[in-house]
Structures are given as structure tokens and as C-alpha cells.
Design a protein around this motif. Sequence first.
Motif, PDB file in Angstrom:
ATOM      1  N   THR A 227       0.792  -1.070  -0.210  1.00 38.20           N
ATOM      2  CA  THR A 227       0.132   0.087   0.294  1.00 38.20           C
ATOM      3  C   THR A 227       0.967   1.331  -0.060  1.00 38.20           C
ATOM      4  N   ASP A 228       0.087   2.382   0.028  1.00 32.39           N
ATOM      5  CA  ASP A 228       0.928   3.726  -0.191  1.00 32.39           C
ATOM      6  C   ASP A 228       1.620   3.943   1.243  1.00 32.39           C
ATOM      7  N   LYS A 229       1.237   3.227   2.308  1.00 26.79           N
ATOM      8  CA  LYS A 229       2.165   3.212   3.459  1.00 26.79           C
ATOM      9  C   LYS A 229       3.700   3.036   3.572  1.00 26.79           C
ATOM     10  N   CYS A 230       4.092   2.391   2.139  1.00 22.90           N
ATOM     11  CA  CYS A 230       5.495   1.852   2.042  1.00 22.90           C
ATOM     12  C   CYS A 230       6.468   2.849   2.257  1.00 22.90           C
ATOM     13  N   LYS A 231       7.329   2.622   3.070  1.00 21.55           N
ATOM     14  CA  LYS A 231       8.474   3.678   3.378  1.00 21.55           C
ATOM     15  C   LYS A 231       9.716   3.357   2.548  1.00 21.55           C
ATOM     16  N   LYS A 232       9.475   2.121   1.600  1.00 22.12           N
ATOM     17  CA  LYS A 232      10.700   1.760   0.849  1.00 22.12           C
ATOM     18  C   LYS A 232      11.879   1.425   1.964  1.00 22.12           C
ATOM     19  N   CYS A 233      11.798   0.595   2.688  1.00 16.09           N
ATOM     20  CA  CYS A 233      12.783   0.571   3.662  1.00 16.09           C
ATOM     21  C   CYS A 233      13.342  -0.971   3.368  1.00 16.09           C
ATOM     22  N   LYS A 234      12.487  -1.673   2.294  1.00  9.46           N
ATOM     23  CA  LYS A 234      12.998  -3.008   1.764  1.00  9.46           C
ATOM     24  C   LYS A 234      13.136  -4.249   2.876  1.00  9.46           C
ATOM     25  N   LEU A 235      12.802  -3.859   3.946  1.00 10.47           N
ATOM     26  CA  LEU A 235      12.908  -5.027   5.070  1.00 10.47           C
ATOM     27  C   LEU A 235      12.117  -6.377   4.462  1.00 10.47           C
ATOM     28  N   CYS A 236      11.212  -6.282   3.752  1.00 11.35           N
ATOM     29  CA  CYS A 236      10.587  -7.573   3.297  1.00 11.35           C
ATOM     30  C   CYS A 236      11.386  -7.971   2.333  1.00 11.35           C
TER      31      CYS A 236
ATOM     32  N   ASN B  53       1.353 -16.416  -3.225  1.00 12.94           N
ATOM     33  CA  ASN B  53      -0.035 -17.147  -2.660  1.00 12.94           C
ATOM     34  C   ASN B  53      -0.979 -16.656  -1.513  1.00 12.94           C
ATOM     35  N   GLY B  54      -0.542 -15.429  -0.978  1.00  8.45           N
ATOM     36  CA  GLY B  54      -1.271 -14.769   0.078  1.00  8.45           C
ATOM     37  C   GLY B  54      -0.831 -15.185   1.421  1.00  8.45           C
ATOM     38  N   CYS B  55       0.149 -16.023   1.571  1.00  9.71           N
ATOM     39  CA  CYS B  55       0.518 -16.504   2.933  1.00  9.71           C
ATOM     40  C   CYS B  55       0.818 -15.493   3.954  1.00  9.71           C
ATOM     41  N   GLY B  56       0.887 -14.196   3.593  1.00 11.71           N
ATOM     42  CA  GLY B  56       0.986 -13.286   4.558  1.00 11.71           C
ATOM     43  C   GLY B  56       2.258 -13.033   5.754  1.00 11.71           C
ATOM     44  N   LEU B  57       3.340 -13.818   5.331  1.00 11.40           N
ATOM     45  CA  LEU B  57       4.355 -13.613   6.130  1.00 11.40           C
ATOM     46  C   LEU B  57       4.878 -12.272   6.021  1.00 11.40           C
ATOM     47  N   CYS B  58       4.963 -11.558   4.862  1.00  9.15           N
ATOM     48  CA  CYS B  58       5.559 -10.216   4.523  1.00  9.15           C
ATOM     49  C   CYS B  58       4.626  -9.344   5.257  1.00  9.15           C
ATOM     50  N   THR B  59       3.507  -9.459   5.517  1.00  3.33           N
ATOM     51  CA  THR B  59       2.827  -8.674   6.559  1.00  3.33           C
ATOM     52  C   THR B  59       3.121  -8.450   7.792  1.00  3.33           C
ATOM     53  N   ASN B  60       3.801  -9.979   8.266  1.00  2.00           N
ATOM     54  CA  ASN B  60       4.141  -9.807   9.658  1.00  2.00           C
ATOM     55  C   ASN B  60       5.501  -9.036  10.038  1.00  2.00           C
ATOM     56  N   VAL B  61       6.325  -8.839   8.948  1.00  2.00           N
ATOM     57  CA  VAL B  61       7.571  -8.331   8.695  1.00  2.00           C
ATOM     58  C   VAL B  61       7.746  -7.145   8.783  1.00  2.00           C
ATOM     59  N   CYS B  62       6.664  -6.555   7.871  1.00  2.75           N
ATOM     60  CA  CYS B  62       6.676  -5.026   7.541  1.00  2.75           C
ATOM     61  C   CYS B  62       6.447  -4.264   8.857  1.00  2.75           C
ATOM     62  N   PRO B  63       7.445  -3.229   9.154  1.00  3.61           N
ATOM     63  CA  PRO B  63       7.276  -2.298  10.611  1.00  3.61           C
ATOM     64  C   PRO B  63       6.297  -1.305  10.302  1.00  3.61           C
ATOM     65  N   PHE B  64       5.925  -1.132   8.923  1.00  9.74           N
ATOM     66  CA  PHE B  64       4.989  -0.045   8.886  1.00  9.74           C
ATOM     67  C   PHE B  64       3.674  -0.424   8.423  1.00  9.74           C
ATOM     68  N   GLY B  65       3.204  -1.879   8.642  1.00 11.26           N
ATOM     69  CA  GLY B  65       2.018  -2.232   8.235  1.00 11.26           C
ATOM     70  C   GLY B  65       1.589  -1.944   6.796  1.00 11.26           C
ATOM     71  N   ALA B  66       2.420  -1.652   5.921  1.00 11.15           N
ATOM     72  CA  ALA B  66       2.185  -1.333   4.568  1.00 11.15           C
ATOM     73  C   ALA B  66       2.023  -2.496   3.602  1.00 11.15           C
ATOM     74  N   ILE B  67       1.851  -3.749   4.014  1.00 10.82           N
ATOM     75  CA  ILE B  67       1.594  -4.804   3.261  1.00 10.82           C
ATOM     76  C   ILE B  67       0.320  -5.166   3.940  1.00 10.82           C
ATOM     77  N   GLU B  68      -0.681  -5.613   2.920  1.00 14.44           N
ATOM     78  CA  GLU B  68      -2.245  -5.819   3.173  1.00 14.44           C
ATOM     79  C   GLU B  68      -2.377  -7.345   2.476  1.00 14.44           C
ATOM     80  N   LYS B  69      -3.077  -7.872   2.864  1.00  8.89           N
ATOM     81  CA  LYS B  69      -3.926  -9.177   2.188  1.00  8.89           C
ATOM     82  C   LYS B  69      -4.822  -8.502   1.435  1.00  8.89           C
ATOM     83  N   GLY B  70      -4.723  -8.970   0.048  1.00  9.06           N
ATOM     84  CA  GLY B  70      -5.863  -8.351  -0.839  1.00  9.06           C
ATOM     85  C   GLY B  70      -6.746  -9.660  -1.088  1.00  9.06           C
ATOM     86  N   ASP B  71      -7.921  -9.377  -1.442  1.00  2.95           N
ATOM     87  CA  ASP B  71      -8.842 -10.420  -1.440  1.00  2.95           C
ATOM     88  C   ASP B  71      -8.724 -11.258  -2.997  1.00  2.95           C
ATOM     89  N   LYS B  72      -8.380 -10.472  -3.811  1.00  2.00           N
ATOM     90  CA  LYS B  72      -8.435 -11.445  -5.358  1.00  2.00           C
ATOM     91  C   LYS B  72      -6.859 -12.217  -5.334  1.00  2.00           C
TER      92      LYS B  72
END
Lengths: 186, 580
Positions: free
Chosen positions: B529-538, B561-580
Motif C-alpha cells: 500500500t502507499d504506507k510503504c516507506k521503501k525500507c526494503k525489509l520485506c 499465494n497470500g501466505c501473509g508472512l511479509c505482512t508480519n515483517v513490515c514495520p509500517f503495516g504497509a503490506i495488506e492481504k488483498g482478496d483477489k
Amino acid sequence: MNIMIVGVGGQGTLLASRILGRVAIKEGYDVKVSEVHGMSQRGGSVVTYVKYGDKVYSPIIDRGEADIVLAFEILEAYRAMPYLKKGGKMIANTQKMNPMPVITGAMEYPSDIEKKLSEKINLQAVDALSLAEQAGTIKAVNVVLIGLLAKSMSVDKSVWIETIKETVPEKFIELNLKAFELGYNL
Amino acid sequence: MKKLMLGNEAVARGAYEAGVTVVSSYPGTPSTEITENIVKYDNIFVEWAPNEKVACETALGASIAGARSMTCMKHVGLNVMADPVFTASYTGVNGGMVMCVADDQGMHSSQNEQDSRHYAKAAKILMLEPSDSAECRDFTKEAYAFSEKFDTPVFIRLSTRVSHSQSLVEEREKEDYILKDYDKNPAKYVMMPGNAIKRHVVVEDRIKALKEMSETTELNSVEENGAKIGVISAGIAYMYAKEALGDKVDYLKLGVIYPLPEKKIKEFAEKYDKVYVVEELDPIIEEHCKSIGVDVIGKDVFTLQGEYTPTMIKKAVLGEDAAPYEEIGEQIPIRPPVMCAGCPHRGVFYVLKKLGLIVSGDIGCYTLGATPPLQSVDTTICMGASVSAAHGMAKARGAEFNKKLVSVIGDSTFMHSGITGLVDIVYNKGNNTVIILDNSITGMTGHQDNPTTGYTIRKEPTKQVNLITLCKAIGIENVVVADPFDVKNFEKIVKEETEREAPSVIIAQRPCALLPPMRKKYSGHCEITDKCKKCKLCMKLGCPAISLAGDTVKIDVTQCNGCGLCTNVCPFGAIEKGDK
């Protein structure tokens, strides 16, 4: 006839080579299909060979010996170029998948691969991913490409259709036949 | 009607047609599909054993009890089962016993490139080597006949290109095989010195008889084309030679690899100006020829490493160049294998890398934790070595070093040979931390069940080994179960357990992403999402779906595949699970 199928582990190259192998048997040839299993399947470059003729000995294909290269990804197409026989044909999906050295920033994904290939070899490039999406799932890329391959070979279309019906699980037959037609009629 | 079959599938067919009733194996590329294909046939007891030694002993027991039996493994699995093999040579068999070993020239999926033919000579056991699927079926049936005729277990040596190539096989009827009578015969089956001394004499006499057979059998055949060059070859190398040289040479094709014939080789060789031995890996046939005074050309012109190709053989024997081809003309990135999107191991290695730990690794998909960007594995030797090697490291360098050290081992590998290493740690006062990567399956070889999954190879429910109870029973007091995708908690646990001055086990529990329930569970894909600060931790996760486009991070929806691991790693909550 030497056909080399290249792609990225998980794209369904194995199914494509099995369909092709079965088609060749139906045409009455001796056939060898060389597959890849195990670690090298996990998202890495995957190469399978399908060879048929009156009698086939070696299951593998060397550089400069493939009559047709069927590539599921454009960087893998480029990597396989040396295997194409002079005067051979390459059918390549234009889809790009970044390999790990590109993801980590250690290397760049090569630019203008299609152009570079076209300058050197006989290339038919196609956006198989979009066609697979049209058929109903991006997973059908392999059967779209089989459709394209079928078009450039002298085997009756009905043999391909019959073989696909025998090879894929029953509930996916309709979807796969649609994908095949999209490739075949391109 | 002829059918296209993998070499492995054809071995299974041959075993079925020969009336095999007990098959015990441990999976290992490129041998796995032999045992998996046995499952297709009814009225055969087939199992995944915890390791190759157990499998071999099970097959030997079945043979002694009167059945035709089989065990299958990859080349390094033969090292694990070497102990019973050498003594099975002394006991011989009752029902026929066949041991299939698949070498991996080129190391497509292995940690070394050993040549299993050495074992046949060392253990004095007959070895056959087929070169395509039709021969796989035929040689397997021959092997059972030889086994019973000569009272010996028999090796069938395969290789990646024989095991994993499909070629045409004609199916035949199944033989009726009646169990041999079971007789108590301690002189033959109780291998204590007094009996074994006598059995060794039998072994040497048997080798003499097998040599005679090797001189006359049709499995060792001459093909004359009226040429001036002779080629001696076997297995897949024979097929390469045949394609490369056609009728420009004469051939001695060897189907019996041990014991090799003498007279037949001498008679063949004396007819030619030059004789080449074409064999991948070690110069076994070549050295045999030289030892009986036959002058041959072998490893002077052929490599000891990797796979051969027809082009290479054509160049070496006929001096002909390879076909012309287009060169790429620039350096292009390699595409090494990677952990799949959604792989549970990714969470583990992300944490281990972050903590800068020394990681004693093992054999499985998680060996890929050694590659960039996760790059955390320090050592990979063989099945089980993660546990025992870490024990040695800790004893060598002391307590502070041990606090920076962990072992990682998969559930199946732990059952295979990790348990004994862990017992050693407990018994000999080690304080190691062992992480069992419990992904509920044997992953790398393509999803085989094992003692921890609760299912047999035929997918029948069975007792499930409980890893927690097991570890506690051998004396590990600190056993923690954690989800590696909950990276914060997992990191906390790893820190606690490595600090602890006691041995501990962390069971990192999350099923393989390719298992059907997980394929259902994971859906859609993740989005930046646009909350991304480009820290590239993911990017440090090394997920094949996440990459950079310019300086922007992108998620490839065809791979995610939507596993969501990256959403747990992002310090800014900038990755979200999409539905599609």
C-alpha cells in the motif's frame, strides 16, 4: 525430432512434456522424455527434453540440437537459445519472472530479450499469461503453449485434444481445452 | 501395448511382475518414484521406513521369511544402509531380494556425486545396470531370478537420467510367486564369528559362480558393426555413446556391472585398434580392464565429474565438433532453486539471519536457507548431521559459542537420523538448541508421509509420533512449539532457548505451503500500500514474489499465494492481504 521445454519450477513444464510424449507415441514413434525432480524443481530453471523418431537413444539434447524450444519464461528462453538447432524454431512466453540474483539486486534482469532473440533466431513470442487468464486461470500457461506448439507441428489436432483429455484431471479438462484452443488459434 | 514409463516406474512394474510382496524404502531423489509406483499395485506391503538402514533390514527380514522383497534409495542412502548390506552378502537370501540404488551424476539434487558401484565390489554383491525403462523392467525381473539362483541380494544401479527419463515399456503378466518355506537355519542367518567364517567361504565361491554367469549372460552383449574402434559401456553412458557414435564403432554393452567378465572383455578388445571405456564418474570398468591386461582409453579423455553428453563422446572418440549454435554473448543471471512462496522455513531463516546465529544445517528444502538473501546456514553434510555436528562445535568452542549456535532439521530428517544426535547431546551434557522444522511432510522429495504425519504411504491413518513427547522422553526438558510465521514471537523464543544453559528443542510448526490444506488456507495475494516507506525489509525474506521495480517494492501476483508472512515483517503495516 528434438523438443526442449524450459521454464521455472512450478510452471507446469512437466505436464507439457508428458502431453507431448504421449502425442508422439500415438504417432507411432519411439519416444524418450527426460524430466527433472527434486531440489532443482523448487523455483529454479527447469529443463525437460522430449525426443522422438524411429529409434531414440540418449534422452538429453545438446547445444545446437533442438528442433523446437518451447519456453515458459523469457529469460529461460534466452538461456536456452544455444540449444536451438540452426534453422530451428523457438516459441516463447513473454512473461518475466525475477530470479533470486535479480531480487537481491546482485544482477539485473537482461533487457530487450525478445529483440535480442529475434535478431539471432526464429522466434515466436506470445503473451501466454494473458491467454491463460482468458481461459480462466494463469495456471493454464502450459496448455496455451502446448496449443501454440501443436500449431507448428504436423500432428492432427484431434490427437492433441484426445491426449490432453487423457492427461489432465477430469474436472480441469474443459478449462485446459479452452486454453489449448486459445494457443492453437493464435 | 507399450506405455511410456519413467525408469523408476518400470522398476516398480518389474518388481510387481516378479511377485514382490514386501517393499521398504526411504525417499531420496532420484529413487523416490520406484516405491511410490509400487503403491499402484494391490497385495504388496509397501512402506516408507524412517531411514534406509531400517528399510534394508526390513527387506532382508522379508526375504529370510520367504518373500520376494525390495528396498530403494538414493546413492547417499546406501551409505546409511551399508551396515546390513555387507552382512546380507554373507547370509544370502531365501526369497529374492533386490536393492535399487540411484546415483545422481551432475548432482541435480544431492550433496555429493559418489559412485555406488564401489559398494558392489566392496560388499561382493551382484550389481546390474539398466540403460532405459524397458531394461529397468527386464533387469528387475532378472535380478530376482539371479538372487534366488545364486543365493544373494542383488543391486540394481540407476542414475538420474535412467530413473527420470520416460521411455517405452511393454507390460507383461504377473508371475505367480509362492512364499518360500521358512526354515530355522542359524548357520546361514546368525552371523557370529563361527558361522560368518564359513559364510565368507560361501561368498567367495558365489563370486566365482557369478563371474562365470557374467561371461555368458545376454545382459553383457556385443554389437558388431565391422568397425575399427571398440567401445565398452553400461547404463545411461551406453545410450549417449550409441547416439554419438552410431555404427562407427562396435560395442560391448555391460548389463552386469559386478562382477565384470574377463574373457568376454579380452575377446572383444583384441579385435580393435583402439578400445574406449565410456562410463560416468569413477573408472570402475576401466580399472578392471587394465587389471586384466586390456589396454583401454578412459579417464584420460573423459571427465570424472558430472554427466556426459553425446557431443562430448563424439569429440573424444571421433574428433568431431559439436553442432553450431548461437552464443548468448552476455552474462545472464542464474536461476537457482528457491524456497516456494509461502514456505514455512522462510520465517525461521529470516529470524536466524536477523540474530546472526551460526546454523548447523541438514538435508531438505531448508538447505536452501544457505542461499542469498537468507544465507544463514553454515554447514550441510548429511542426514542428521545438523544435530551431531552442532554438538561437536559446542564441545570444541564452549558455552559462549553455543549461545550463538542452533541446529535446523526437518521432521522427516529428524526421524531419519536426528534422534540419535539429540540423545548424544542429552547424555553427554550438551546445551544445544535444536530447531525441528515441522512442516508435516517430507518436502523436498515431493511430499512423502513419515512417522510424524499420521499416515502411511497408502494414505491409511496410523499412529503419529509425537515430537514433543519423544524429545521429552529422551531427556529434553525444554521443548517449545512455535509458529515461524509469527516472527516476533519466534525471535523471542530463539533468543530465550539459545541463552538457556540446558539442551532445548524448538518445534517450528507450520505445514508446507504446497500441501492441499495450505493451498486452500492461503488465498488471494498480498499488496503493497502507499504506507510503504521503501525500507526494503520485506526484500530480506527472499520471497520469489517480492522484487524491486526501480526503487519501488512490487509483489508479483502470479507468484504470491497470500501466505501473509511479509505482512508480519513490515514495520509500517504497509503490506495488506488483498482478496483477489
